[in-house]
Write a protein that holds these residues in place. Structure first.
Motif, PDB file in Angstrom:
ATOM      1  N   ARG B 260       0.995  -1.275  -0.063  1.00 13.54           N
ATOM      2  CA  ARG B 260      -0.046  -0.041  -0.044  1.00 13.54           C
ATOM      3  C   ARG B 260       0.936   1.221  -0.026  1.00 13.54           C
ATOM      4  N   ILE B 261       0.801   1.770  -1.040  1.00 18.04           N
ATOM      5  CA  ILE B 261       1.666   3.368  -1.410  1.00 18.04           C
ATOM      6  C   ILE B 261       0.920   4.449  -1.158  1.00 18.04           C
ATOM      7  N   GLY B 262       0.969   5.305  -0.277  1.00 19.90           N
ATOM      8  CA  GLY B 262       0.359   6.502  -0.161  1.00 19.90           C
ATOM      9  C   GLY B 262       1.095   7.707  -0.719  1.00 19.90           C
ATOM     10  N   ILE B 263       0.227   8.631  -1.614  1.00 19.46           N
ATOM     11  CA  ILE B 263       0.788   9.868  -2.168  1.00 19.46           C
ATOM     12  C   ILE B 263       0.149  11.073  -1.531  1.00 19.46           C
ATOM     13  N   PRO B 264       1.120  11.850  -0.742  1.00 18.29           N
ATOM     14  CA  PRO B 264       0.428  13.029   0.115  1.00 18.29           C
ATOM     15  C   PRO B 264       0.254  14.139  -1.073  1.00 18.29           C
ATOM     16  N   THR B 265      -0.965  14.339  -1.219  1.00 20.96           N
ATOM     17  CA  THR B 265      -1.310  15.338  -2.162  1.00 20.96           C
ATOM     18  C   THR B 265      -0.616  16.750  -1.948  1.00 20.96           C
ATOM     19  N   ASP B 266      -0.498  17.040  -0.778  1.00 20.12           N
ATOM     20  CA  ASP B 266       0.089  17.937   0.028  1.00 20.12           C
ATOM     21  C   ASP B 266       1.457  18.412  -0.527  1.00 20.12           C
ATOM     22  N   TYR B 267       2.166  17.262  -1.043  1.00 19.15           N
ATOM     23  CA  TYR B 267       3.628  17.168  -1.540  1.00 19.15           C
ATOM     24  C   TYR B 267       3.803  17.764  -3.090  1.00 19.15           C
ATOM     25  N   PHE B 268       2.527  17.889  -3.344  1.00 15.37           N
ATOM     26  CA  PHE B 268       2.549  17.835  -5.001  1.00 15.37           C
ATOM     27  C   PHE B 268       1.828  19.299  -5.398  1.00 15.37           C
ATOM     28  N   GLY B 269       1.763  20.133  -4.481  1.00 16.28           N
ATOM     29  CA  GLY B 269       1.061  21.521  -4.627  1.00 16.28           C
ATOM     30  C   GLY B 269       2.208  22.529  -5.446  1.00 16.28           C
ATOM     31  N   ASN B 298      -4.304  13.144   2.109  1.00 14.14           N
ATOM     32  CA  ASN B 298      -3.843  14.205   2.677  1.00 14.14           C
ATOM     33  C   ASN B 298      -3.193  14.258   3.881  1.00 14.14           C
ATOM     34  N   LEU B 299      -1.808  14.323   3.806  1.00 19.09           N
ATOM     35  CA  LEU B 299      -0.893  14.120   5.107  1.00 19.09           C
ATOM     36  C   LEU B 299      -1.120  15.334   5.935  1.00 19.09           C
ATOM     37  N   SER B 300      -1.403  16.395   5.708  1.00 22.70           N
ATOM     38  CA  SER B 300      -1.646  17.629   6.555  1.00 22.70           C
ATOM     39  C   SER B 300      -0.218  18.227   7.358  1.00 22.70           C
ATOM     40  N   LEU B 301      -0.254  19.592   7.740  1.00 23.90           N
ATOM     41  CA  LEU B 301       0.682  20.079   8.423  1.00 23.90           C
ATOM     42  C   LEU B 301       1.940  20.119   7.644  1.00 23.90           C
ATOM     43  N   VAL B 302       1.902  19.989   6.394  1.00 23.53           N
ATOM     44  CA  VAL B 302       3.396  19.993   5.748  1.00 23.53           C
ATOM     45  C   VAL B 302       3.906  21.403   5.823  1.00 23.53           C
ATOM     46  N   ASP B 303       2.890  22.323   5.830  1.00 23.47           N
ATOM     47  CA  ASP B 303       3.522  23.818   5.843  1.00 23.47           C
ATOM     48  C   ASP B 303       4.237  24.247   7.153  1.00 23.47           C
ATOM     49  N   TYR B 304       3.990  23.303   8.188  1.00 19.00           N
ATOM     50  CA  TYR B 304       4.663  23.533   9.519  1.00 19.00           C
ATOM     51  C   TYR B 304       5.774  22.992   9.612  1.00 19.00           C
ATOM     52  N   PHE B 389       1.943  11.236  10.516  1.00 15.69           N
ATOM     53  CA  PHE B 389       2.422  10.323   9.879  1.00 15.69           C
ATOM     54  C   PHE B 389       1.841   8.751  10.584  1.00 15.69           C
ATOM     55  N   ASP B 390       1.715   8.719  11.597  1.00 16.79           N
ATOM     56  CA  ASP B 390       1.183   7.430  12.334  1.00 16.79           C
ATOM     57  C   ASP B 390       0.146   7.040  11.635  1.00 16.79           C
ATOM     58  N   GLU B 391      -0.813   8.083  11.608  1.00 16.58           N
ATOM     59  CA  GLU B 391      -2.151   7.824  11.029  1.00 16.58           C
ATOM     60  C   GLU B 391      -2.041   7.275   9.731  1.00 16.58           C
ATOM     61  N   ALA B 392      -1.074   8.073   9.004  1.00 13.68           N
ATOM     62  CA  ALA B 392      -0.702   7.615   7.469  1.00 13.68           C
ATOM     63  C   ALA B 392      -0.264   6.149   7.282  1.00 13.68           C
ATOM     64  N   PHE B 393       0.472   5.766   8.289  1.00 14.74           N
ATOM     65  CA  PHE B 393       1.244   4.375   8.280  1.00 14.74           C
ATOM     66  C   PHE B 393       0.022   3.268   8.901  1.00 14.74           C
ATOM     67  N   GLN B 394      -1.135   3.927   9.211  1.00 20.50           N
ATOM     68  CA  GLN B 394      -2.196   2.742   9.484  1.00 20.50           C
ATOM     69  C   GLN B 394      -2.806   2.435   8.205  1.00 20.50           C
ATOM     70  N   LYS B 395      -2.605   3.194   7.295  1.00 17.95           N
ATOM     71  CA  LYS B 395      -3.066   2.805   6.002  1.00 17.95           C
ATOM     72  C   LYS B 395      -2.170   2.412   4.853  1.00 17.95           C
ATOM     73  N   TYR B 396      -0.991   2.868   4.928  1.00 19.47           N
ATOM     74  CA  TYR B 396      -0.160   2.675   3.911  1.00 19.47           C
ATOM     75  C   TYR B 396       1.379   2.289   4.377  1.00 19.47           C
TER      76      TYR B 396
END
Lengths: 476, 480
Positions: B260-269, B298-304, B389-396
């Protein structure tokens, strides 16, 4: 009406822990090595090196915390205190600010007004700094990092003390507890125990605290007493004359009996404390605490009570013997061998105390073993040696911990009680001291003492004085 | 026979073991290459000609005696100059340590040496690892071997350039906010920042202690797993190191079915170069074709990530760099009046501009009155980023994205605008903040001919997932 003032004192006590190695590296903590011989890349702050916590430091800190009724922090952390000074090779000291290992404890002290609890705000672990040596002649400074990284605990009290007597009682209590734990030898003169005094005065009856000062460089109980009394007077004088006490750190000069401003609050440094990222938090679980609690020694009050029950010796002896765990240990171990508490106590109370005083040492410096003391008692009990020879042997034992049995053999110190061997010597003494002989015969009982002494002298102290006395009377 | 310089570490190790090449030959060929190319690339601060040849003979003997059998025995390696090497100058690319010869080696260096790798030199870097271009070095700029008008990235730019320019077979770098992955991406090589705690930091001259990790920079994924296997593991000298399973090479399997590979849309803005975006997304398609389940999220918090990173890293750096004071080692100013003046002059003269900027920033955020507002807040955001990230790695199993927004810029462009340079770390810093493993794998080129890197991020201690994905991708991609 003259105003009545009250002194409010809190203490910060630094204690150097008796671990064999430093707090964050494997270097020796031994005193007196040539400069920079007890160092490694870690304790000299070389780039890339990392601290690794010595577990023994945590256990000593926990033991002191438990003995002073503190709560142990289950998840304590180290912080960096940043300041530039060459004695500190990293230019930050690893200490604990945010989560110290122990907090909210107390010890009880005896005061004129009875028992009193002095609350302990916290106990934290930290590292000592190196030593700067100013080479005035050559206009340069040298640094010895042997002390850098030696483990310390800082015991911070609440402002619960009201006089120098209470301060000394508190320090004595801490010292006793820590020495009993074996966590430190607590010698103020040698710097293994250091106390900074926070002091303010206020009018009796006021609830608010006055402005406090912190006093440093107090190297003895008498210096602490003098500094407290002087600072109290100084602050009262300021207030009386309408001036204000300035919050500052002062340095006590014991020779001149005055203190000087070191730095005021305005130029207090910003230490930029933050959690040290090189050290993980110390997890202390209930099992670990219980293990330390179980290994706590019998402290002085319980020990004194038990001695009163178990041993038929004076209360005064008990007080002296239990003053240090070391002497108490020697006492108990010796009694366990020879079962003569009174005799053991006598050796400790008379000869040992005399020699300690003469050599300017304290009870923690005693080196003779219980085994050897028991042997010495046995030798006198069995009349192998007389009491004056025993004292001589004890003195050698005090300095070199020799085996008295072997020593008696080697030096030929056995008491002579063989009448044939003594007869010849006594006859000579009678012949050489006609005046005393005549005095005795004329009824001067005391003259016999002189003749016994002469015989003992001729026998180099090894004769049994009782037998000599008896034989003299016969022969005269 | 394959040219030594074109070999990967594992290939060369095999050839040495099979006696097709001697260790001395391998080292000599590498040293000659350095002599030939250094004027162009300047990847190194120190080249260890003599010591490397002496060690080559020793290692050859140990191999012949059957005492050294590992895959890296006899293979020439370059070490970033912020890792201590006993008896060899270690400068951190700073004037401050221009004469510093450590009496100890970093644990990672020691491990490579015991495995028989031959250290041939210390590579250039941004001063104290502070920078993204290797232009802040006191010892001059390193150039990108793909085009010497471009930077190699940083801070491990010397290590990445040395690998790309064939001046070594592989190298070690360190990564605090992207310092392995970004130069690897710019130089078209593989770079891995392991999970925080995987590789001992003992002997790594600290920048941001809670973020620093040592990792391999090398030619392919197989080398990457092999090198990591050698340098990873709990070290009694580093309390933050952890005991982990180190069988990374077992993940070198060409199979991503069901991964399972996740692509964070926030990295492609906004801000992402179009060419980079296309190359990275087409790499994702490759994996999808091979059976991976790829989806956007959506990974979120990228701007921080950037402000959080610069707050924490500079705070730690301001304290870590206090020991450089002219008292014990390194640079001391020539003339001074008293202690305070000695400190001031030594540090003013010994540190470069970027280092001073970060020390000031870090000192500020730790100052009384600002600590809560900046440092503590940054720590709280760091925890939130980790949670995201922890939440993302639940899925990916793996998160896929770009390493940097652009390909390697031209020399001199970045330092003109530090804010822009800081923003180029946007996709890498959050990985350090969350302590995760991240890998850069070459995935194409820009029209201008500069390499583009693909970033694969795994959950903590799940290096094997990203190694597997990278390996499968690399198989499909072929050699670059």
């Amino acid at each position: 009406m003259v105003k009545q003032y009250e002194t409010v004192i809190g203490l910060e006590v630094h204690v150097e822990l008796a671990t064999k190695t430093k707090i964050f590296c494997g270097c020796s903590t031994a005193f007196g090595g040539a400069p920079n011989t007890h160092t490694c890349p870690v304790c000299t702050g070389m780039p890339g090196t990392l601290p690794v916590l010595n577990k023994q430091v945590v256990e000593y800190a926990m033991a002191v915390g438990l003995a002073t009724n503190c709560t142990i922090t289950g998840d304590c952390k180290f912080d960096r205190k940043n300041y530039f000074y060459p004695d500190n090779p990293q230019n930050y000291q690893i200490s604990q600010l945010y989560l110290p290992i122990c907090h909210d404890g107390y010890v009880e002290i005896d005061t004129e007004g009875g028992r009193k609890a002095i609350r302990i705000h916290e106990i934290h672990m930290e590292e000592d700094a190196g030593k700067l040596i100013h080479d005035e002649g050559r206009d340069r400074s040298l640094i010895d990092y042997n002390r850098s990284g030696v483990p310390l605990i800082e015991i911070v009290s609440e402002p619960d003390m009201r006089s120098s007597e209470e301060v000394i009682a508190y320090l004595e209590t801490l010292k006793m507890i820590i020495q009993y734990l074996g966590a430190s030898d607590c010698k103020l003169q040698e710097g293994s125990m250091r106390a900074d005094v926070n002091l303010s005065v206020r009018e009796v009856g006021t609830k608010e605290f006055g402005t406090r000062t912190e006093m440093k460089n107090l190297n003895s109980f008498s210096a602490i007493t003098h500094a407290i009394d002087a600072e109290t007077q100084r602050q009262i004088a300021l207030i009386e004359s309408g001036e204000k006490v300035v919050q500052e750190t002062r340095r006590w000069d014991e020779d001149k009996a005055v203190s000087y401003t070191m730095r005021s609050k305005e130029d207090a440094k910003d230490y930029r404390y933050f959690p040290d990222p090189d050290l993980v938090s110390v997890k202390i679980d209930k099992e670990w605490i219980e293990k330390i609690r179980k290994n706590q020694p019998e402290f002085r009050p319980e020990k004194m009570a038990r001695y009163k029950q178990e041993f038929d010796i004076p209360d005064y002896d008990i007080e002296i013997i239990t003053e240090t765990k070391h002497m108490a240990d020697i006492f108990e171990a010796t009694v366990a061998i020879c079962h003569q508490p009174k005799k053991v106590s006598n050796w400790l109370m008379v000869e040992t105390l005399r020699l300690l005083k003469e050599t300017n040492k304290d009870a923690t410096d005693i080196i003779f073993s219980p085994d050897n003391l028991a042997k010495l008692i046995k030798l006198t009990d069995e009349k192998v040696i007389n009491s004056s020879v025993a004292k001589e042997i004890f003195e050698v034992m005090f300095f070199e911990n020799i085996d008295p049995e072997k020593y008696v053999e080697e030096k030929g110190l056995k008491m002579v009680s063989d009448e044939d061997a003594l007869r010849k010597v006594i006859e000579e003494v009678i012949e050489n001291n006609p005046q005393s002989v005549e005095d005795y015969r004329n009824g001067k009982e005391k003259a016999i003492g002189f003749l016994v002494g002469q015989t003992m002298k001729a026998m180099k102290g090894k004769a049994d004085p009782g037998i000599v006395n008896k034989m003299l009377k016969e022969l005269l | 026979m394959k040219n030594i310089l074109d070999c990967t570490a594992v290939e060369l190790g095999k050839m040495i073991k099979n006696k097709e090449v001697t260790v001395m030959e391998a080292v000599e060929v590498t040293l000659n290459r350095i002599k030939e190319k250094e004027a162009d690339y300047h990847s190194f601060i120190t080249v260890m000609d003599e010591a490397a040849m002496i060690r080559a003979r020793e290692v050859q003997t140990l191999i012949d005696e059957g005492k050294l059998t590992g895959p890296l025995a006899g293979v020439p390696v370059a070490i970033k100059d912020n890792m201590c090497t006993k008896g060899t100058l270690t400068t951190c690319a700073s004037k401050m340590l221009h004469n510093f010869v450590p009496v100890y080696s970093a644990t990672a260096v020691e491990k490579l040496e015991s495995a028989g790798a031959i250290i041939i030199g210390k590579t250039n870097m941004d001063e104290f690892a502070m920078g993204s271009t290797t232009e802040t070095s006191y010892y001059g700029v390193t150039k990108n071997p793909w085009n010497t008008e471009h930077v190699p990235g940083g801070s491990s730019g010397g290590s990445a350039a040395a690998v790309a320019g064939k001046e070594c077979i592989f190298a070690l770098g360190s990564d605090t906010g992207g310092s392995i992955r970004q130069p690897a991406s710019y130089c078209g090589v593989v770079g891995l920042k392991p999970t925080y705690g995987t590789v001992s930091r003992y002997g790594l001259i600290a920048y941001g202690s809670s973020l620093d990790q040592i990792g391999p920079i090398c030619k392919d994924v197989t080398d990457c797993a092999t090198i990591l296997e050698v340098i990873a593991g709990k070290d009694s000298k580093d309390s933050t190191s952890v005991d982990v399973e180190t069988d990374y090479t077992s993940a070198l399997v060409d199979d991503v079915k069901g991964m399972r590979i996740g692509i964070p849309t926030d990295y492609f803005g906004e801000g992402l170069d179009k060419e980079v975006k296309e190359a990275v997304l087409s790499a994702a398609k490759v994996l999808q074709k091979k059976g991976a389940i790829v989806e956007e999220f959506n990974l979120s918090l990228v701007d921080y990530a950037i402000p959080t990173y610069y707050t924490i890293a500079t705070a730690e750096a301001s304290s870590n760099l206090e020991r450089f004071d002219g008292v014990k080692y390194g640079y001391r100013t020539g003339e001074y009046k008293g202690l305070h003046n000695m400190y001031k002059k030594t540090r003013s003269e010994g540190f470069g501009e970027e280092v001073k900027r970060r020390i000031m920033l870090g000192s500020f955020v730790l100052s009384s009155g600002y600590y809560d507002a900046y440092y503590l807040k940054a720590l709280r955001v760091k925890a939130l980023i980790k949670k995201a990230f922890d939440e993302a790695f639940q899925k990916y199993d793996v998160i896929l994205g770009p390493v940097a927004p652009n390909v390697a810029p031209k020399l001199g462009e970045s330092l003109k605008d530090p804010m822009k340079m800081y923003l180029s770390d946007i996709y890498t810093t959050s990985v350090n903040l969350a302590g995760l493993p991240g890998m850069s794998v070459p995935c194409g080129f820009s029209k201008s001919g500069m390499p583009i890197g693909l970033q694969l991020i795994g959950d903590c201690y799940k290096e094997k997932n990203i190694i597997r994905a990278a390996y499968a991708y690399e198989k499909e991609r072929g050699s670059i």
